[in-house]
Enzyme design. Structure first.
Site, PDB file in Angstrom:
ATOM      1  N   HIS A  82      41.173  60.713  61.364  1.00  0.00           N
ATOM      2  CA  HIS A  82      40.758  62.093  61.663  1.00  0.00           C
ATOM      3  C   HIS A  82      41.027  63.034  60.491  1.00  0.00           C
ATOM      4  CE1 HIS A  82      39.548  61.362  65.728  1.00  0.00           C
ATOM      5  NE2 HIS A  82      40.723  60.887  66.079  1.00  0.00           N
TER       6      HIS A  82
ATOM      7  N   HIS B 204      44.771  66.653  67.576  1.00  0.00           N
ATOM      8  CA  HIS B 204      43.801  65.668  68.056  1.00  0.00           C
ATOM      9  C   HIS B 204      42.983  66.241  69.202  1.00  0.00           C
ATOM     10  CE1 HIS B 204      41.971  62.135  69.806  1.00  0.00           C
ATOM     11  NE2 HIS B 204      42.166  61.545  68.641  1.00  0.00           N
TER      12      HIS B 204
ATOM     13  N   GLU C 141      39.103  66.975  69.601  1.00  0.00           N
ATOM     14  CA  GLU C 141      38.499  66.565  70.871  1.00  0.00           C
ATOM     15  C   GLU C 141      38.814  67.467  72.057  1.00  0.00           C
ATOM     16  OE1 GLU C 141      39.313  62.402  71.552  1.00  0.00           O
ATOM     17  OE2 GLU C 141      38.616  61.878  69.541  1.00  0.00           O
TER      18      GLU C 141
HETATM   19 CO    CO Z   1      41.128  59.994  67.867  1.00  0.00          CO
END
Ligand code: CO
Length: 294
Positions: free
Chosen positions: A241, A179, A209
């Protein structure tokens, strides 16, 4: 005769002591009967595909602790709201713990099902700190997320080698999608990639991210002359995602970016919590907490 008399007196005194202890315990509510509970905490997901992961963990934990109540809480407010609209009501950790306190649980093992020591985990830690200051639970312990110590890293590396597609050939890569976060603990991803590559230089981890980004991963794939890559989410669930950012058809998905760069992509839409060797790491953390309730 004398012995019998003493025996009688001692029995009577013991009985009085026992009754008065019970009375004191009841009146002060201190020495309550032990009631142990487990609270599993995840970010949550509104995708049906994610439920497989949650069910798998749920089954595993309930098999390990047959006599202990296992409950769930989702940290994401947005996801709880989405699910509520579908009639599925899930508690936040705050509410779940309030209910457990109200129901007189004495020992609670809260297990984070997060991947890393990020903001979600920190918030949970703060919640638990607040509950510790209240009178209610005798003990409340928070278990580490998946990746928190060097031992976890070693265990994760071992687990990943057990779960990557068997059909993968030596010159084909596995690209994991973490993530990522702007939290300092984001550094764990690159650290994990380093440790994976010590065993096999064609294993990579990028994040959605944070660092490393997909551009860097693409560069590394080229440097290694890789023509085919398996894409796997390094997240507990194969949710939004995984479906969109990793395997989606939009131009900015990892599949599209790498395909455009001449790499054949094979997305594997399975969350980490669908794999036994990974679930065992979370379960091991919970075991550490439960051992402290004995
Ligand atoms: Co997220």
């Amino acid at each position: 005769m004398k012995n019998k008399k003493w025996f009688g007196i001692i029995t009577l005194v013991s009985l009085i002591l026992f009754v008065s202890t019970c009375y004191a315990a009841n009146s002060h509510g201190k020495k309550r009967q032990k009631k142990i509970g487990i609270l599993l905490v995840t970010f949550g997901s509104s995708k049906a595909s994610a439920q497989v992961s949650f069910d798998n963990i749920d089954k595993k934990i309930k098999t390990l602790y047959t006599n202990t109540e296992v409950r769930w809480a989702y940290t994401s407010h947005i996801i709880r709201k989405k699910l509520a609209k579908q009639g599925k009501h899930l508690d936040s950790p705050e509410v779940a713990l309030a209910k457990m306190m109200d129901e007189k649980f004495t020992h609670v093992a809260v297990q984070s099902l997060h991947t890393m020591l990020g903001f979600e985990y920190e918030d949970l830690k703060n919640t638990i700190r607040a509950y510790k200051t209240m009178e209610g639970f005798e003990k409340i312990i928070l278990g580490n997320p998946l990746m928190a110590t060097q031992k976890d890293m070693t265990d994760i590396v071992d687990a990943i080698f057990q779960i990557i597609p068997k059909e993968r050939k030596k010159d084909e890569a596995v690209v994991l999608m973490g993530h990522g976060s702007h939290h300092p603990a984001n550094a764990f991803y690159a650290a994990l990639m380093f440790q994976l590559q010590l065993k096999d230089p064609t294993l990579f981890i990028g994040t959605v991210e944070g660092f490393p980004e997909i551009d860097l991963i693409q560069e590394l794939l080229h440097k290694n002359n890789i023509k085919k890559a398996y894409l796997m989410p390094f997240m507990s669930v194969a949710g939004d995602h995984a479906k969109n950012d990793m395997a989606g058809d939009d131009d900015d998905s990892w599949k599209s970016i790498l395909t455009k760069a001449g790499i054949v992509c094979v997305p594997v839409l399975k969350g980490m919590a669908e794999f036994e060797p990974i679930v065992n790491i979370w379960a091991g953390h919970l075991e550490g907490s439960m051992a402290q309730f004995k």
